[in-house]
Scaffold this active site. Structure first.
Site, short mmCIF file in Angstrom:
data_model
loop_
_atom_site.label_atom_id
_atom_site.label_comp_id
_atom_site.label_asym_id
_atom_site.label_seq_id
_atom_site.Cartn_x
_atom_site.Cartn_y
_atom_site.Cartn_z
N ARG A 148 0.88 -1.17 0.00
CA ARG A 148 0.00 0.00 0.00
C ARG A 148 0.92 1.22 0.00
O ARG A 148 1.91 1.25 0.73
CB ARG A 148 -0.82 -0.02 1.29
CG ARG A 148 -1.82 1.10 1.39
CD ARG A 148 -2.52 1.09 2.74
NE ARG A 148 -1.88 2.01 3.66
CZ ARG A 148 -2.47 2.52 4.75
NH1 ARG A 148 -3.71 2.20 5.04
NH2 ARG A 148 -1.84 3.34 5.55
N TYR A 160 -2.32 11.23 8.49
CA TYR A 160 -2.45 9.89 9.04
C TYR A 160 -2.22 8.86 7.94
O TYR A 160 -2.76 8.99 6.85
CB TYR A 160 -3.85 9.71 9.65
CG TYR A 160 -4.04 8.36 10.26
CD1 TYR A 160 -3.52 8.08 11.51
CD2 TYR A 160 -4.69 7.36 9.57
CE1 TYR A 160 -3.67 6.83 12.08
CE2 TYR A 160 -4.86 6.10 10.13
CZ TYR A 160 -4.34 5.84 11.39
OH TYR A 160 -4.49 4.61 11.93
N ASP A 217 -5.03 3.88 0.17
CA ASP A 217 -6.14 4.09 1.10
C ASP A 217 -6.50 5.57 1.11
O ASP A 217 -5.68 6.41 1.49
CB ASP A 217 -5.68 3.64 2.51
CG ASP A 217 -6.81 3.55 3.51
OD1 ASP A 217 -7.92 4.04 3.20
OD2 ASP A 217 -6.59 2.99 4.60
N HIS A 219 -8.98 6.68 2.90
CA HIS A 219 -9.42 6.91 4.27
C HIS A 219 -10.70 7.74 4.39
O HIS A 219 -10.76 8.65 5.22
CB HIS A 219 -8.29 7.54 5.08
CG HIS A 219 -7.92 6.67 6.24
ND1 HIS A 219 -8.76 6.49 7.30
CD2 HIS A 219 -6.82 5.91 6.47
CE1 HIS A 219 -8.19 5.66 8.14
NE2 HIS A 219 -7.03 5.28 7.67
N GLU A 243 -8.85 1.98 -1.56
CA GLU A 243 -9.59 1.66 -0.33
C GLU A 243 -10.33 2.86 0.24
O GLU A 243 -9.82 3.98 0.21
CB GLU A 243 -8.57 1.15 0.69
CG GLU A 243 -9.16 0.88 2.05
CD GLU A 243 -8.10 0.45 3.06
OE1 GLU A 243 -6.98 0.11 2.65
OE2 GLU A 243 -8.39 0.47 4.27
N GLU A 269 -13.47 -1.53 6.67
CA GLU A 269 -12.75 -1.76 7.93
C GLU A 269 -13.51 -1.22 9.14
O GLU A 269 -13.30 -1.69 10.25
CB GLU A 269 -11.33 -1.18 7.88
CG GLU A 269 -11.28 0.33 7.88
CD GLU A 269 -9.87 0.90 7.77
OE1 GLU A 269 -9.05 0.34 7.02
OE2 GLU A 269 -9.60 1.91 8.43
N ARG A 290 -13.25 -5.39 3.43
CA ARG A 290 -12.15 -5.00 4.30
C ARG A 290 -12.40 -5.25 5.78
O ARG A 290 -11.67 -4.74 6.64
CB ARG A 290 -11.89 -3.49 4.11
CG ARG A 290 -11.14 -3.14 2.88
CD ARG A 290 -9.68 -3.50 3.01
NE ARG A 290 -8.95 -2.61 3.89
CZ ARG A 290 -7.96 -2.99 4.68
NH1 ARG A 290 -7.60 -4.24 4.75
NH2 ARG A 290 -7.34 -2.11 5.43
N GLU A 346 -3.96 -7.72 4.76
CA GLU A 346 -3.11 -6.63 5.24
C GLU A 346 -2.20 -7.16 6.36
O GLU A 346 -2.66 -7.87 7.24
CB GLU A 346 -4.01 -5.51 5.78
CG GLU A 346 -3.24 -4.30 6.27
CD GLU A 346 -4.19 -3.18 6.72
OE1 GLU A 346 -5.36 -3.46 7.00
OE2 GLU A 346 -3.74 -2.02 6.78
N TRP A 410 -11.88 11.26 7.70
CA TRP A 410 -10.52 10.80 7.42
C TRP A 410 -10.48 9.29 7.44
O TRP A 410 -11.41 8.68 7.93
CB TRP A 410 -9.53 11.35 8.45
CG TRP A 410 -9.70 10.76 9.79
CD1 TRP A 410 -10.59 11.14 10.75
CD2 TRP A 410 -9.00 9.64 10.33
NE1 TRP A 410 -10.48 10.35 11.84
CE2 TRP A 410 -9.52 9.42 11.62
CE3 TRP A 410 -7.97 8.80 9.85
CZ2 TRP A 410 -9.07 8.39 12.43
CZ3 TRP A 410 -7.52 7.78 10.66
CH2 TRP A 410 -8.06 7.57 11.94
C1 GCO Z 1 -5.78 0.47 7.35
C2 GCO Z 1 -6.40 1.46 8.24
C3 GCO Z 1 -5.85 1.64 9.61
C4 GCO Z 1 -6.87 2.31 10.47
C5 GCO Z 1 -6.72 1.97 11.89
C6 GCO Z 1 -7.71 2.67 12.77
O1 GCO Z 1 -6.19 0.45 6.20
O2 GCO Z 1 -4.97 -0.27 7.83
O3 GCO Z 1 -6.99 2.51 7.60
O4 GCO Z 1 -4.62 2.22 9.63
O5 GCO Z 1 -6.86 3.68 10.30
O6 GCO Z 1 -6.83 0.61 11.99
O7 GCO Z 1 -7.68 2.11 14.02
MG MG Z 2 -7.81 1.62 5.78
#
Ligand code: GCO
Ligand code: MG
Length: 410
Positions: A148, A160, A217, A219, A243, A269, A290, A346, A410
């Site tokens: 990634r 982030y 990602d 986000h 993602e 996720e 995810r 992942e 985010w």
């Molecule tokens: C990913 C994620 C993580 C999350 C985290 C939040 O794709 O791995 O986006 O980095 O942000 O798990 O707790």
């Molecule tokens: Mg993610």
């Protein structure tokens, strides 16, 4: 008949916070489950110790489906990240126990191996393109066969998902969440981002060629229309997936994205139930699921979710950052190996501190993960070491628009 005799919630913070449920049977068999909810850990710990542990005592540990339904339907208040992480932990612990009693790794109870290993992707990142390329190289040296890629955006500060320090040889980790009384606040500008990302992919394809599977990602930071623009602008770079291109609480919004771009999409996720995926799967609006075993109700619920996804040729891409504990990661690996519609896993390696508490038996070789063949999930918890790391409050950051400070996704 064997019965659940004890259940205990273990909170530890070896580098970051983890919540683990330990279930013990009258025959002396122990099972572990991951209940870590990043930034809100103690809510799940309390839900478990106050409202779930008392219900487990005396139950037959082998009744996994019945216990799952009892905790899900019995609570009346269904779904939600806290409830589903708690149910997930019980579910994992019971599969761990069943595997140990049977003398088999959990993947054998799920139908056995469908592949020799689970293709893993790592997190390469850098403040700029040269440091991103160094990070990709380090991942390739470690054996990763997919990465990634995330970078800083010119004109914005820390973002982030992008490591701040990457001294040569140092382990990359932008996690854990900041250990502070208040969340860090980051600045965001979607326009700058949309201009920059295609430049990053062009540079990376130039340097590493067309073969390397690349993921990205977003986000949840984009609107459906912005997501469609990004998906289109990245088509020529042949992504493995894009993602969380937009928030997906409104699943219908993905119709717009899907109809406008062929870039493969991965979402889920932050989801905790099959219902969060219903439209996305039944209308084939995504390519990869995810969800995390830890956050979406455990192995029992994830197996059903993936069987539903299989009807629509949708594959797995389970969440596996370091806020999923090694127990949750092991549970994902047992599913990865067993299900037919596996896509990718992942894999962000846990720190040595974390692994001094959680002793794992999974392996990573030639880019592939394997859960190992120890009975159950294959993870042991060292309580003496765990007790040395007390809980420390930690928060994920908050995102604000650079222009005027409005809170942003985010
Ligand atoms: C990913 C994620 C993580 C999350 C985290 C939040 O794709 O791995 O986006 O980095 O942000 O798990 O707790
Ligand atoms: Mg993610």
């Amino acid at each position: 008949m064997s019965a659940i005799e004890r259940a205990e919630v273990l909170v530890t913070s070896p580098g970051r916070n983890f919540v683990t449920l330990k279930v013990e049977t009258s025959d002396g068999v122990t099972g572990l489950g991951d209940a870590t909810l990043n930034g809100r850990e103690l809510a799940v710990a309390s839900y478990l110790s106050n409202h779930v542990v008392p219900l487990l005592i005396g139950r037959d540990p082998h009744k996994i489906e019945d216990t799952w339904q009892y905790l899900y339907r019995g609570a009346y208040w269904r779904r939600g990240p806290v409830t589903m992480a708690a149910i997930a932990a019980v579910d994992m612990a019971l599969w761990d126990i069943k595997g140990k009693v049977a003398g088999l790794p959990v993947f054998q109870l799920l139908g056995g191996e469908s592949r020799i290993g689970a293709l893993a992707y790592g997190h390469a990142s850098g403040a700029d393109i040269p440091s991103l390329c160094n990070s990709i190289r380090r991942h390739l040296d470690e054996g990763y066969k997919a990465v990634r890629i995330q970078t800083g955006v010119p004109g914005l500060g820390q973002i982030y998902g992008v490591a701040t320090e990457q001294a040569e040889g140092q382990r990359y980790d932008y996690e854990p969440a900041k250990r502070a009384a208040l969340p860090l606040e980051e600045a965001w500008d979607t326009r700058r981002y949309l201009v920059h990302v295609p430049e990053v992919f062009a540079a990376v394809r130039d340097e590493f060629g067309p073969e390397l599977p690349l993921l990205h990602d977003a986000h949840h930071r984009l609107t459906p229309n912005e997501a469609a623009i990004l998906g289109r602008s990245l088509e020529r770079f042949d992504l493995f997936w894009l993602e969380d291109c937009t928030v997906a609480e409104n699943q219908d919004a993905l119709r717009r994205v899907r109809s406008q771009t062929l870039t493969p999409l991965a979402i889920g996720e932050v989801f905790n139930s099959v219902f969060d995926f219903k439209t996305l799967i039944s209308e084939q609006l995504i390519d990869y699921v995810r969800a995390a075993v830890t956050h979406a109700g455990g192995i029992t619920a994830m197996k059903k979710l993936m069987d539903f996804a299989a009807l629509y040729q949708i594959k797995s891409g389970f969440h596996g950052p370091t806020d999923i504990s090694p127990v949750g990661q092991a549970a994902a690996l047992h599913l990865d190996i067993a299900i037919h519609n596996f896509g990718i896993q992942e894999y962000m390696k846990h720190s040595a501190e974390t692994l001094s508490v959680f002793h794992t038996s999974y392996t990573f070789r030639d880019g592939l993960l394997h859960p190992g063949t120890s009975p159950g999930l294959g993870v042991d918890y060292d309580e003496r070491t765990g007790d040395k790391y007390p809980y420390t409050a930690a928060y994920l950051p908050v995102n604000r628009l650079q222009r005027d400070g409005t809170i942003h996704d985010w």
